[in-house]
Design an enzyme around this catalytic site. Structure first.
Site, mmCIF file in Angstrom:
data_model
loop_
_atom_site.group_PDB
_atom_site.id
_atom_site.type_symbol
_atom_site.label_atom_id
_atom_site.label_comp_id
_atom_site.label_asym_id
_atom_site.label_seq_id
_atom_site.Cartn_x
_atom_site.Cartn_y
_atom_site.Cartn_z
ATOM 1 N N CYS A 124 28.700 66.262 42.864
ATOM 2 C CA CYS A 124 28.270 66.172 41.466
ATOM 3 C C CYS A 124 27.110 65.193 41.491
ATOM 4 C CB CYS A 124 29.407 65.737 40.566
ATOM 5 S SG CYS A 124 30.386 64.364 41.212
ATOM 6 N N SER A 125 27.198 64.082 40.797
ATOM 7 C CA SER A 125 26.127 63.097 40.906
ATOM 8 C C SER A 125 26.460 62.127 42.035
ATOM 9 C CB SER A 125 25.960 62.357 39.579
ATOM 10 O OG SER A 125 25.593 63.278 38.576
ATOM 11 N N ASP A 126 27.482 61.299 41.788
ATOM 12 C CA ASP A 126 27.852 60.331 42.816
ATOM 13 C C ASP A 126 28.936 60.858 43.745
ATOM 14 O OD1 ASP A 126 26.132 58.125 42.157
ATOM 15 O OD2 ASP A 126 27.270 57.968 40.301
ATOM 16 N N GLY A 127 29.592 61.910 43.323
ATOM 17 C CA GLY A 127 30.595 62.507 44.193
ATOM 18 C C GLY A 127 31.924 61.787 44.155
ATOM 19 N N TRP A 128 32.206 61.085 43.056
ATOM 20 C CA TRP A 128 33.519 60.442 43.000
ATOM 21 C C TRP A 128 34.320 60.810 41.747
ATOM 22 C CZ3 TRP A 128 30.135 55.634 43.843
ATOM 23 C CH2 TRP A 128 29.435 55.298 42.671
#
Lengths: 559, 678
Positions: free
Chosen positions: B365-369
């Protein structure tokens, strides 16, 4: 396939059946494999039978068909059959003429006006009738139970020829001190002659629930001393009662202009009147149509689904009906007050309320037999016009006249309570679904006709089989029994919060999703319970064996 | 019994229940401020059923002790669970204090004097907004557990064991030491699996081209067909930037799935959001630059949308006697179920790619969290039956959420911080699992209670598992050294969390789950969002009934064995007198048979009470009740007081939204209002 049955049908309805048989027809059903076979039309059934032995046949009662649509792609025609039980199937029929013929025949056969041509009059049971359901719930038998609890009521024969009230049965329970002349006078003051009669006696505190049609006060506030006397006769000294009018005060006011009305507090000082908001028949029917449409459109986004569910107002109706029933039950059980329930005619919302209140209050109504008795007393004998109400379901294109899912809403409410008290009902959901199906289309005569007089004219007990005859056989009872049931003698109070009320998936999503996983879960549940019983039996028999060994043992040693 | 090891003290959060007096006394002495007398705890649903008592504030809990004669009834609320405290304008009856908790409990106190209310308000605000980690409850929670055992708690789950269960390391995937000291990505765990062919320079190069250095790494590997789920953050591609190492990294992932000639790259954001990110030098993969990828957007909204959506839904849940339309309209306009469906849809896409196409997937996604964690873990639940077991779900959360750096402290607002960082991302994952359980009742080893327990403790800060935002922070905080582990607590109490319908060999349990995603298959999760409104829940629980039956079945097995043995003995020996009554024989089945328990279970007392009390034989430590909720003794006692008989208590239990409020029935003149309100 029962050949004799088909032939009989063919003879009777021959001129309506243009093409009795088409080969190479393909049946499409959601979540099931397609079936190819021969389509046969008989007087009462649409039958598709595959030549393969392992495939089951489709037998569809014409009276179960709510609407039929035709589609053509080249010379291949399809008919889409929408049923009253909310199932939608498609039949691909080779040949345009055959397709047109089948379609118009089915249309004609599924909309026959004459009751006497209905299937129950032709149906002969292929099972052994152990107990004739027509005699299972006779008013005089039911009254014997009441007599064992109280002597304040009597069984009146004032309506024995249906002259006082055509929708009432010949025998009704009324206060002991009120004579038949008074009843006649009261009947003339109540809608359709539906004078107040006993619906339920609450053994715990002797309070009662009565039901009636609206009083015919009209605009100038007509009163009827006998009516006042009758309902006051049901009150214990110093006690007050509640009149639950299922209509809003506005609707009740408007009814005055048409000769109806409600009990003014001045004339009924010992009674408090409460207005509730159960919608009228046509609004309920509209709700059903909208709900089913929403459930059948798989392309909806989440927003659209929720907004359509909301717009159907179905859940709102469920909530209103349940709330009113809880209120009636609460007045009786908590406040120790007697209750009179009526709406306009007293044949729809009134019955929803009185029957649901009994489910809440009376553990006996939560058994399979007790529930049959309740449907018999509060719906069939109480004059709910099943034939009018269930003539069409959610798909019909015909303009609805008297149709309304009043009984289905009642069943939905029962299902809601069952969901909240899953161990307190002897029957499972499948019994409720079965009643829904048979109310709309059936081989049995139970739900035919409108009101007691209308039903009497049809000579149903002589000419048709009762649904109860079929249900009350061991193998059927076993199928309908709730494995979780443990008799619960308490009053059960359901929650009516929106969060607690669910969509009845077993009816409304029944054909729109695979039920495999849920069915497996049910089987697993049954398995857990059965296994436990099995072990219990084993342990018990070992215990007996052990006890025997122990008593024998000393004897063995003595010699 | 495992649960007895856990001491009662301080274990209750947001629970109304009866606690033995020794604990109570202990608490009173540790109160941080003077107790406030004559406080009213208003029943939100039927205000007339309110209770009067004394409110104590301790260092860790608010405790309301009801001052009804004869019963000692306590409601405990952990400060760390308090989400907001709201003081309302003073009225004649007193000053109202409204406390919203992170586990969706809402408490409404009325305090007679405004001054006192003000004090409580200030204290609670301070106590519920810790500024540093050391203030969190997990660092002061000291159950009676020895240090050796406490250490062992943390060894219950072993992520390496899970990776080797999946089949890695193998010839395709290797354990990389590159992030050992959190040098490449400080939000990633130390141990990461990468493609065998990915050399350290490729990894480092790729990490420099990804937000927060979160380079593509293995999340799940399917032994059967070599397809893998990998995760990362967005590439720093801007409008045209490229990174050779990143392209090589994806190539390496593709090569680790020998039989596949392409892979999916799934960007879980709505396309517009991803495009907007390009302006900030971030963005998404250009299909032209990466060989053999199929790029796919799956529009799951961002944390801010999710936060607002849940807030709106909770407002609907809290409405006082809403109409059906209020509720459904509110549910719709909150958009919550739409978002749940989006997450599940994305999970299904990935699970199908892996299971049916045998194609590997890179998710970001954006940060992946956040979205990435949701989607990867939902896909795992769908793919692998192991993650549908009790231990498997714990491992999954530990791996995809805890180890991969879902920012629990920020998202759950453990410390006072930026309110814009708060978002119910993990709630949505748990709800997706619940929605699946509704469709596949036999496929999950655990029950709804398990999910609710996990949810409650993610927010409670009672255990160290969810403290901090990533592995590095947790090591610095020393959670393994200083706190207890939730997983161990759940495991010891697993008997409460078992789904009786689960059978490992059931066909439903096997392989890929294929849920329906028609909108009508998504339901409102009453069990979580209205958890504390007991009156809304079914009064009898099928699950508890079946659990009780299964326990009894177990006992029957024992009986059967012992009887058989006895009979064998008698038949063989036939010599000596058998002593008449041994303990086993004494226990005739009827003495403990289910029938008896069910009679009890059918009385309202048990519906109101904690579910566990309906299981026949084992008294449980209050620990378990914390998730399960009130031993609603207050309701019982109220019923008993007002009616005096068993029969009648059923009615008093008619709670909440039924037509008449309790007391109004005693006062006919007030009914009108109650009826019309209903």
């Amino acid at each position: 396939m029962n050949i004799k049955l088909i032939k009989y049908g063919v003879m009777e309805f021959a001129e309506l059946i243009k093409t009795p048989r088409v080969d190479g027809v393909v049946l499409h059903r959601p979540f099931l494999p397609t079936v190819e076979g021969t389509l046969c039309l008989t007087g009462h059934h649409l039958i598709l039978s595959s030549r393969q032995d392992n495939t089951e046949e489709l037998w569809l009662l014409h009276s179960n068909i709510d609407s039929i649509e035709k589609r053509f792609v080249g010379s291949l025609g399809s008919i889409i059959v929408k049923c009253k039980d909310l199932r939608v199937i498609q039949l691909d029929i080779p040949g345009m003429e055959e397709c047109l013929n089948i379609s118009s025949s089915v249309e004609a056969l599924s909309t026959l006006d004459s009751v006497s041509l209905m299937y129950p009059f032709f149906y002969r049971p292929m099972f052994e009738v152990i107990e004739d359901g027509w005699n299972s719930f006779l008013p005089e038998e039911v009254f014997k139970d009441l007599e064992s609890m109280t002597d304040e009521w009597r069984l009146s024969e004032v309506n024995k020829d249906f002259s006082v009230c055509p929708s009432y049965p010949p025998l009704v329970a009324v206060p002991k001190d009120v004579d038949d002349d008074t009843l006649r006078k009261v009947a003339s003051f109540r809608h359709s002659g539906r004078f107040p009669v006993l619906s339920y006696y609450h053994k715990k505190n002797g309070m009662v629930m009565m039901r009636a049609g609206q009083p015919l006060t009209g605009t100038n506030g007509r009163r009827c001393k006998e009516d006042e006397k009758l309902i006051n006769a049901t009150l214990r000294p110093g006690k007050r009662g509640y009149i639950i009018d299922t209509r809003t005060i506005n609707v009740a006011q408007q009814a005055k202009a048409r000769g109806g009305g409600f009990e003014s507090e001045a004339n009924y000082p010992q009674w408090r009147r409460i207005h509730k908001t159960i919608e009228r028949a046509n609004v309920l029917q509209e709700g059903l149509i909208k709900l089913v449409e929403a459930c059948n459109d798989q392309s909806h986004s989440m927003d659209r689904w929720l907004s359509k569910l909301e717009a159907s107002n179905w859940q709102t109706h469920v909530k209103e009906i349940l709330t009113t029933a809880c209120l009636a039950a609460q007045c009786i059980d908590r406040e120790g007050a007697s209750v009179l329930v009526h709406g306009t005619e007293g044949t729809d919302s009134t019955l929803q309320v009185t029957s649901l209140a009994q489910i809440i209050l009376d553990p006996a109504c939560r058994t399979i037999r007790g529930f049959q008795g309740l449907v018999e007393r509060e719906w069939l004998q109480a004059g709910h016009p099943f034939q009018q109400r269930c003539a069409q379901s959610a798909f019909s294109n015909n303009k609805s006249r008297q149709e309304a899912p009043v009984f289905l809403l009642f069943l939905d409410c029962v299902w809601q309570i069952l969901r909240q008290f899953p161990c307190s009902f002897e029957f499972s959901e499948s019994f409720l679904v079965l009643l829904f199906e048979h109310a709309y289309a059936s081989q049995f005569g139970t739900f035919l006709g409108n009101g007691a007089a209308g039903r009497a004219k049809l000579s149903l007990p002589e000419k048709t089989v009762s649904l109860w005859s079929w249900v009350n056989r061991p193998q059927e009872l076993e199928r309908l029994t709730n494995p979780l049931y443990e008799a619960n003698s308490l009053v059960i109070w359901p929650s009516v919060a929106p969060q607690s009320l669910l969509l009845w998936e077993g009816v409304f999503l029944r054909w729109n999703r695979s039920s495999k996983c849920l069915d497996e879960a049910y089987e697993e549940m049954v398995h857990i319970i059965e296994y436990n019983k099995e072990l219990q039996n084993k342990v018990n028999s070992l215990r007996r064996q052990l006890a025997q060994l122990e008593t024998e043992d000393p004897l063995l040693q003595t010699p | 019994m495992p649960s007895t090891k856990q001491p009662h003290r301080f274990s209750l959060m947001g629970v109304s229940g009866h606690v033995g007096s020794p604990d109570g006394l202990f608490l009173l002495s540790s109160a941080t401020s003077a107790p406030v007398e004559n406080v009213k705890l208003v029943d939100r649903v039927s205000p007339r059923r309110s209770r009067v008592g004394t409110l104590y504030l301790t260092a860790t809990h608010s405790i309301f002790v009801e001052s009804e004669a004869g019963v000692r009834n306590e409601t405990w609320v952990l400060h760390s669970l308090v989400c907001s405290v709201e003081k309302q304008a003073a009225a004649a009856s007193g000053c109202s204090l409204l406390i919203h908790c992170k586990n969706f409990q809402v408490l409404h106190f009325v305090i007679p004097r405004e001054r006192e209310c003000h004090d409580v308000h200030l204290s609670l605000q301070r106590l519920s907004q810790p500024e540093s980690y050391v203030e969190l409850y997990c660092f002061s929670y000291k159950p009676n557990v020895g240090e050796v055992e406490r250490r062992q708690e943390w060894d219950l789950l072993d992520l390496k064991a899970d990776y080797s269960r999946m089949g890695v390391p193998n010839s395709l995937w290797k354990l990389s030491p590159i992030n050992r000291h959190y040098k490449v990505s400080d939000t990633y765990p130390a141990d990461l699996f990468v493609p065998e062919s990915a050399a350290p320079p490729v990894i480092v190069g790729s990490s420099k081209f990804r937000s927060r250095g979160r380079f593509p790494t293995l999340s799940y590997y399917s032994k059967d067909n070599h397809a893998a789920i990998c995760r990362s953050s967005q590439p720093l591609s801007g409008f045209s930037a490229r990174c050779l190492e990143d392209e090589q990294m994806l190539e390496a992932i593709l090569r680790s799935n020998p039989r596949s000639d392409f892979m999916y790259v799934v960007d879980t954001r709505p396309k517009l959001n991803a495009i907007a990110n390009r302006a900030a030098g971030k963005g998404y993969e250009n299909e032209d630059n990466y060989s053999n990828i199929k790029f796919q957007f799956i529009g799951i909204e961002n944390i801010h949308v999710m936060r607002n959506s849940q807030q709106k839904m909770l407002e609907v849940c809290e409405l006082r006697s809403p109409s059906m339309s209020d509720f459904l309209e509110g549910l719709e306009s909150s958009g919550w179920l739409k978002h749940i469906k989006a997450v599940l849809d994305a999970g299904i896409f990935i699970a199908k790619a892996v299971a049916e196409e045998a194609v590997s997937v890179l998710v970001h996604c954006s940060d992946g969290w956040d979205r990435t964690a949701q989607v990867c873990s939902v896909a795992c639940v769908l793919l692998d039956p192991y993650y549908r077991t009790l231990r498997g779900l714990m491992v999954l959360i530990e791996r995809d959420w805890v180890s991969f750096g879902h920012k629990f402290s920020h998202r759950c607002n453990h410390l006072v911080g930026d309110p814009k960082e708060v978002s119910p991302i993990i709630d949505q994952f748990l709800e997706c699992v619940w929605q699946l359980m509704e469709q596949f009742p036999c496929a999950f080893e655990f029950n709804e209670r398990f999910l609710i327990a996990i949810h409650g403790h993610i927010y409670s800060c009672q255990y160290g598992n969810f403290i901090g935002n990533n592995q590095r922070e947790r090591i610095e905080l020393g959670v393994r050294e200083r706190t207890h582990s939730l997983w161990s607590y759940l495991w010891m109490n697993r008997a409460d969390f078992i789904n009786p319908l689960y059978r490992p060999d059931h066909s439903q349990t096997q392989g890929l789950l294929r849920p329906s995603t028609a909108p009508y298959c998504f339901k409102f999760w009453r069990g979580l969002y209205n958890h504390f409104d007991r009156g809304m829940h079914p009064r009898q629980s099928v699950e508890d009934y079946l659990q009780a039956i299964q326990e009894e079945t177990q006992q029957l097995h024992d009986q059967l064995a012992s009887h058989k043995q006895k009979i064998g003995k008698l038949e063989q020996e036939q010599v000596w007198r058998v002593t008449q009554k041994t303990t086993t024989l004494d226990k005739s089945p009827t003495a403990w048979a289910l029938g008896n328990d069910l009679t009890v279970a059918n009385t309202p007392q048990d519906y109101t009470g904690d579910f566990i009390s309906s299981s026949p034989c084992q008294p449980k430590a209050p620990e378990s009740s914390l998730i399960l909720l009130p031993h609603d003794l207050n309701q019982k006692s109220e019923a008993n007081l007002s009616n005096g008989s068993d029969q009648e208590s059923g009615i008093a239990d008619l709670s909440c939204r039924s037509p008449l409020s309790e007391d109004s029935t005693r006062d006919p003149d007030s009914d009108e209002a109650a009826y019309s309100a209903a």
